[in-house]
Design an enzyme around this catalytic site. Sequence first.
Site, PDB file in Angstrom:
ATOM      1  N   GLU A 199       0.816  -1.226   0.000  1.00 15.24           N
ATOM      2  CA  GLU A 199       0.000   0.000   0.000  1.00 15.24           C
ATOM      3  C   GLU A 199       0.845   1.270   0.000  1.00 15.24           C
ATOM      4  OE1 GLU A 199      -2.992  -0.202   3.065  1.00 15.24           O
ATOM      5  OE2 GLU A 199      -3.713  -2.156   2.400  1.00 15.24           O
ATOM      6  N   GLU A 245      -5.955  -7.871  -0.632  1.00 10.84           N
ATOM      7  CA  GLU A 245      -6.745  -7.567   0.562  1.00 10.84           C
ATOM      8  C   GLU A 245      -8.076  -6.983   0.120  1.00 10.84           C
ATOM      9  OE1 GLU A 245      -5.118  -5.035   3.630  1.00 10.84           O
ATOM     10  OE2 GLU A 245      -3.102  -5.852   3.387  1.00 10.84           O
TER      11      GLU A 245
END
Length: 333
Positions: free
Chosen positions: A150, A257
């Site tokens: 991320e 995710e």
Amino acid sequence: RLMSYLTDIYGEKILSGQYCDTGQFGKECAVVNKVTGKYPAVLGLDFIEYSPSRVENGSTSKATDYAKSFWENGGIVTFCWHWNAPSKYLTGEWWSGFRTESTNINLAKIMNGEDEEGYELLMKDIDAIAQQLLILQEADVPILWRPLHEASGGWFWWGANSCTPAQYNQLYANTYHRLTKAGCSNIVWAWSPNLGSEKTVEAFLERFPGEQYVDMVGIDIYEFDNDDAAYQQNLSASLDVMMAAAKKVGKIPALTETGCRGISQKKDWFTKTLWPVLQKYQVSYVLFWRNAWDKPQEEAYLPGVGDGDIVNDFKAFKKEKKVLFAKDIKKLK
């Protein structure tokens, strides 16, 4: 071996995954098993507690043991690393040292050689993770390894608010070389950014560290705001970009995710919101995030056994023939 299997099933099946920081028999996996009669094909774990600055504060972890056990029972393991910055750089609570607001680490100075001590501290941190990877390697356990995730966002100290793409790429490459030099050869390297409002291949690949350092690409996408339509739109647009990027760099894609915060309040999120979009894409696996069991209404992505309609909906999603569980996958040993 693991990469060969992922390549073999690519385009035909989707592995079901679940983060559960207490392993196969922890709460999240127990729920999956109780609802479906099966365990997820992919177990998500985190090396966070092996970060030296957390160990210094008394943290311990059984994640490596959980990984060995799950592999021995026929599953696949993926690890992320919420990398707690070295103690020298912690400005907030020590346990939130992976977050930007809790550190004053200056990656630019570390990467350009101005902060030599900082560089050595980061290398020491990587060495601590290498120890765990080598334990798993000795046990013949391959790992889907997803470090520095991320990075397109600003919430982690290795993210966009803290360093340039070049500095991030340097840290990623250094991590790769450090682990390789330590002898870690049991790794499938997975790289997963996130996308903001700019849904382009260029934005997705802005911090791509290089084809030689990556085996798979992924993306993390959540529904935080109770807006199913917005999530579907974001998921579709983001997966479009990821698939195009994966094709461009020649890597297998995954939904590394996802989840809906407050899932217990939903009735049919898995079959009516997620699956209509996901089934259109050839992703190797989808992995749901873990629950905060002390505040399930605020931070839960997996329904509890007594959560009503959404439990049956989750069961229906898991019955999709394209979705594989641990007992469905062939032994990789």
